[in-house]
Design a protein around this motif. Structure first.
Motif, PDB file in Angstrom:
ATOM      1  N   GLU A  53      98.221 -15.800  49.955  1.00 24.18           N
ATOM      2  CA  GLU A  53      97.537 -14.556  50.346  1.00 24.18           C
ATOM      3  C   GLU A  53      98.235 -13.892  51.527  1.00 24.18           C
ATOM      4  OE1 GLU A  53      93.330 -14.477  50.848  1.00 24.18           O
ATOM      5  OE2 GLU A  53      92.959 -15.941  49.245  1.00 24.18           O
ATOM      6  N   LEU A  54      98.715 -14.695  52.470  1.00 22.00           N
ATOM      7  CA  LEU A  54      99.414 -14.148  53.631  1.00 22.00           C
ATOM      8  C   LEU A  54     100.738 -13.525  53.210  1.00 22.00           C
ATOM      9  CD1 LEU A  54      98.872 -17.132  56.122  1.00 22.00           C
ATOM     10  CD2 LEU A  54      97.293 -15.268  55.533  1.00 22.00           C
ATOM     11  N   VAL A  55     101.402 -14.183  52.269  1.00 24.30           N
ATOM     12  CA  VAL A  55     102.667 -13.649  51.754  1.00 24.30           C
ATOM     13  C   VAL A  55     102.432 -12.294  51.095  1.00 24.30           C
ATOM     14  CG1 VAL A  55     104.533 -14.009  50.107  1.00 24.30           C
ATOM     15  CG2 VAL A  55     103.654 -15.948  51.432  1.00 24.30           C
ATOM     16  N   GLU A  56     101.409 -12.228  50.243  1.00 23.79           N
ATOM     17  CA  GLU A  56     101.117 -10.978  49.530  1.00 23.79           C
ATOM     18  C   GLU A  56     100.861  -9.826  50.502  1.00 23.79           C
ATOM     19  OE1 GLU A  56      97.862 -11.792  46.920  1.00 23.79           O
ATOM     20  OE2 GLU A  56      98.883 -13.490  45.979  1.00 23.79           O
ATOM     21  N   ASP A  57     100.290 -10.154  51.656  1.00 21.60           N
ATOM     22  CA  ASP A  57      99.982  -9.140  52.665  1.00 21.60           C
ATOM     23  C   ASP A  57     101.146  -8.891  53.612  1.00 21.60           C
ATOM     24  OD1 ASP A  57      98.058  -7.315  53.746  1.00 21.60           O
ATOM     25  OD2 ASP A  57      97.798  -8.665  55.448  1.00 21.60           O
ATOM     26  N   GLY A  58     102.246  -9.595  53.383  1.00 24.34           N
ATOM     27  CA  GLY A  58     103.427  -9.385  54.221  1.00 24.34           C
ATOM     28  C   GLY A  58     103.286  -9.877  55.650  1.00 24.34           C
ATOM     29  N   PHE A  59     102.319 -10.794  55.889  1.00 29.29           N
ATOM     30  CA  PHE A  59     102.084 -11.346  57.235  1.00 29.29           C
ATOM     31  C   PHE A  59     101.812 -10.244  58.253  1.00 29.29           C
ATOM     32  CE2 PHE A  59     104.729 -14.491  55.036  1.00 29.29           C
ATOM     33  CZ  PHE A  59     103.968 -15.644  55.213  1.00 29.29           C
ATOM     34  N   THR A  60     101.174  -9.172  57.800  1.00 33.43           N
ATOM     35  CA  THR A  60     100.952  -8.024  58.686  1.00 33.43           C
ATOM     36  C   THR A  60      99.993  -8.328  59.832  1.00 33.43           C
ATOM     37  OG1 THR A  60      99.238  -7.223  57.158  1.00 33.43           O
ATOM     38  CG2 THR A  60     101.453  -6.301  56.916  1.00 33.43           C
ATOM     39  N   ALA A  61      99.153  -9.352  59.698  1.00 36.37           N
ATOM     40  CA  ALA A  61      98.248  -9.699  60.804  1.00 36.37           C
ATOM     41  C   ALA A  61      99.037 -10.116  62.040  1.00 36.37           C
ATOM     42  CB  ALA A  61      97.296 -10.817  60.372  1.00 36.37           C
ATOM     43  N   TRP A  62     100.234 -10.651  61.854  1.00 39.10           N
ATOM     44  CA  TRP A  62     101.063 -11.115  62.973  1.00 39.10           C
ATOM     45  C   TRP A  62     102.232 -10.184  63.250  1.00 39.10           C
ATOM     46  CZ3 TRP A  62      99.097 -13.941  58.965  1.00 39.10           C
ATOM     47  CH2 TRP A  62      98.063 -14.819  59.306  1.00 39.10           C
ATOM     48  N   PHE A  63     102.574  -9.364  62.271  1.00 42.43           N
ATOM     49  CA  PHE A  63     103.687  -8.424  62.428  1.00 42.43           C
ATOM     50  C   PHE A  63     103.232  -7.048  61.949  1.00 42.43           C
ATOM     51  CE2 PHE A  63     105.383 -12.662  61.901  1.00 42.43           C
ATOM     52  CZ  PHE A  63     106.337 -12.757  62.906  1.00 42.43           C
ATOM     53  N   PRO A  64     102.333  -6.413  62.708  1.00 41.78           N
ATOM     54  CA  PRO A  64     101.725  -5.155  62.249  1.00 41.78           C
ATOM     55  C   PRO A  64     102.673  -3.960  62.253  1.00 41.78           C
ATOM     56  CG  PRO A  64     101.003  -5.668  64.471  1.00 41.78           C
ATOM     57  CD  PRO A  64     101.770  -6.862  64.001  1.00 41.78           C
ATOM     58  N   GLU A  65     103.689  -3.974  63.091  1.00 37.61           N
ATOM     59  CA  GLU A  65     104.581  -2.820  63.210  1.00 37.61           C
ATOM     60  C   GLU A  65     105.864  -2.992  62.403  1.00 37.61           C
ATOM     61  OE1 GLU A  65     105.208  -2.016  67.319  1.00 37.61           O
ATOM     62  OE2 GLU A  65     103.068  -1.633  67.728  1.00 37.61           O
ATOM     63  N   GLU A  66     106.507  -4.114  62.569  1.00 35.40           N
ATOM     64  CA  GLU A  66     107.725  -4.396  61.822  1.00 35.40           C
ATOM     65  C   GLU A  66     107.640  -5.795  61.223  1.00 35.40           C
ATOM     66  OE1 GLU A  66     111.212  -3.939  64.148  1.00 35.40           O
ATOM     67  OE2 GLU A  66     110.898  -1.807  64.559  1.00 35.40           O
ATOM     68  N   PRO A  67     108.119  -5.958  60.011  1.00 38.67           N
ATOM     69  CA  PRO A  67     108.075  -7.295  59.400  1.00 38.67           C
ATOM     70  C   PRO A  67     109.041  -8.235  60.099  1.00 38.67           C
ATOM     71  CG  PRO A  67     109.335  -5.804  58.029  1.00 38.67           C
ATOM     72  CD  PRO A  67     108.725  -4.964  59.109  1.00 38.67           C
ATOM     73  N   PRO A  68     108.849  -9.531  59.976  1.00 40.70           N
ATOM     74  CA  PRO A  68     109.785 -10.469  60.591  1.00 40.70           C
ATOM     75  C   PRO A  68     111.177 -10.296  59.989  1.00 40.70           C
ATOM     76  CG  PRO A  68     108.357 -11.594  59.032  1.00 40.70           C
ATOM     77  CD  PRO A  68     107.799 -10.205  59.199  1.00 40.70           C
ATOM     78  N   ALA A  69     112.182 -10.352  60.846  1.00 37.85           N
ATOM     79  CA  ALA A  69     113.558 -10.208  60.368  1.00 37.85           C
ATOM     80  C   ALA A  69     114.095 -11.518  59.806  1.00 37.85           C
ATOM     81  CB  ALA A  69     114.455  -9.717  61.500  1.00 37.85           C
ATOM     82  N   SER A  70     113.567 -12.626  60.327  1.00 40.82           N
ATOM     83  CA  SER A  70     114.042 -13.941  59.889  1.00 40.82           C
ATOM     84  C   SER A  70     112.854 -14.868  59.689  1.00 40.82           C
ATOM     85  CB  SER A  70     115.014 -14.533  60.915  1.00 40.82           C
ATOM     86  OG  SER A  70     114.399 -14.586  62.198  1.00 40.82           O
ATOM     87  N   VAL A  71     112.860 -15.593  58.575  1.00 39.82           N
ATOM     88  CA  VAL A  71     111.743 -16.463  58.211  1.00 39.82           C
ATOM     89  C   VAL A  71     112.288 -17.829  57.803  1.00 39.82           C
ATOM     90  CG1 VAL A  71     109.804 -16.817  56.618  1.00 39.82           C
ATOM     91  CG2 VAL A  71     110.372 -14.500  57.416  1.00 39.82           C
ATOM     92  N   LEU A  72     111.619 -18.874  58.254  1.00 30.55           N
ATOM     93  CA  LEU A  72     111.929 -20.236  57.838  1.00 30.55           C
ATOM     94  C   LEU A  72     110.760 -20.784  57.034  1.00 30.55           C
ATOM     95  CD1 LEU A  72     113.471 -22.956  57.885  1.00 30.55           C
ATOM     96  CD2 LEU A  72     112.358 -23.423  60.105  1.00 30.55           C
ATOM     97  N   ASP A  73     111.049 -21.195  55.811  1.00 31.08           N
ATOM     98  CA  ASP A  73     110.078 -21.906  54.979  1.00 31.08           C
ATOM     99  C   ASP A  73     110.422 -23.380  55.111  1.00 31.08           C
ATOM    100  OD1 ASP A  73     108.504 -23.040  53.026  1.00 31.08           O
ATOM    101  OD2 ASP A  73     109.317 -21.883  51.357  1.00 31.08           O
ATOM    102  N   LEU A  74     109.662 -24.079  55.960  1.00 28.84           N
ATOM    103  CA  LEU A  74     109.948 -25.473  56.315  1.00 28.84           C
ATOM    104  C   LEU A  74     109.198 -26.418  55.374  1.00 28.84           C
ATOM    105  CD1 LEU A  74     111.447 -27.188  58.476  1.00 28.84           C
ATOM    106  CD2 LEU A  74     109.318 -27.125  59.811  1.00 28.84           C
TER     107      LEU A  74
END
Length: 319
Positions: free
Chosen positions: A131-152
């Motif tokens: 669900e967070l992925v579908e929303d683009g993690f906008t709750a934590w990055f409301p202005e710009e999406p994260p430039a780098s992501v680690l799927d650990l």
């Protein structure tokens, strides 16, 4: 979810000759009804993308016929080719007799609306983080999406690859200790044609990611405690044990993540981790930490978020 065994289990028709089933069951509607009945009688457990015998029957029949979930209901009364009917019968029998989860039988599971190749080398995608992925993690990055992501602890790569598909400007690293899992992740990178922005890294938690920092670290690590692991239904025993169990309280990997995540986050970065039923162990182990426990529209629990600043503030607790 498990359906309880019915007293009429002996009335199962799975052992009837194929010729009888093929002659009496002709349409998709016929097979949906038949598979649902057999799954109910078998007392299967559901927890790999479906929640009931009916849901599982729909997934099996549509998957066997290569039909989408939103197929026109008009196909229900279409007659199936003999080879299609044979495939459904074979899959239904194997699901009941082997207790292998359906996504393994089909070789495919959906996550955040996208299909992913899966087999016994990886966990079947089912994290509420979708669900967070579908929303683009906008709750934590409301202005710009994260430039780098680690799927650990990436497994199939579903979280990181789906993130790359939703956020077309981000760079994603998929990290796992299992070379088998990374092979499946590579297959999914190719399947979704995201190799220009998504890479795999062999890493034991962060040991393999030295010097690398990310705006967002997302992890669905092993977190099942010893008690839950010992009592899991048969379906879960087909999944890799390495991806499930993590010590007596389920926190062996989570502790390492909390200890070392800060040095791999940017100053404004966020850490999001799923711990499932081990959320109670997290609270007990770190009583002074104010974890943000997330809520999900489609159900799910045990996912927390911590900012880089909060990891700094509680560094002594995580050391």
């Amino acid at each position: 979810m498990t359906t309880h065994l019915n007293d009429e289990t002996s009335h199962s028709t799975l052992l009837l000759p194929d010729s009888t089933l093929l002659s009496d069951l002709l349409t998709l509607r016929d097979y949906l009804r038949w598979v649902t009945s057999e799954f109910y009688l078998a007392g299967l457990h559901y927890g790999h993308g479906t929640e009931s015998p009916w849901d599982e029957a729909v997934a099996l029949c549509l998957g066997a016929l290569h039909l989408p979930w939103n197929v026109d209901p008009a196909v229900l009364d279409s007659r199936l080719l003999p080879i299609e009917r044979e495939r459904i019968i074979r899959l239904a029998r194997e699901r009941v007799t082997s207790r292998r989860p359906l996504p393994y039988l089909l070789g495919e599971a959906f996550f955040a609306g996208y299909p992913f190749s899966v087999d016994e080398r990886v966990l079947i995608p089912r994290s509420p983080i979708g669900e967070l992925v579908e929303d683009g993690f906008t709750a934590w990055f409301p202005e710009e999406p994260p430039a780098s992501v680690l799927d650990l602890c990436t497994g199939s790569g579903c979280i990181g690859i789906a993130t790359a598909l939703v956020l077309p400007t981000c760079e994603v690293a998929l990290a796992d200790i299992s070379q088998d899992a990374l092979a499946v992740a590579r297959k999914n990178i190719t399947r979704h044609d995201v190799g220009d922005r998504v890479r795999v890294v062999a890493s034991d938690v962060f040991n393999g990611l030295e010097g690398q920092r990310f705006d967002l670290i997302v992890s669905n690590p092993p977190y099942v405690d010893a008690r839950d692991l010992a009592t899991m239904p048969a379906e879960f025993r087909h999944e890799p044990a390495l991806a499930l169990g993590a010590g007596s309280d389920g926190l062996d990997i989570v502790r390492r993540i909390l200890r070392d995540a800060r040095q791999h986050l940017t100053d404004e970065g966020w850490l999001i981790v799923e711990v499932g039923n081990s959320d109670r162990h997290v609270e007990a182990a770190f009583p002074d930490v104010s974890f943000i426990w997330l809520e999900f529209e489609r159900g799910g629990q045990g996912v927390f978020a911590l900012s880089a600043a909060e990891l700094d503030a509680h560094a002594a607790s995580f050391a």
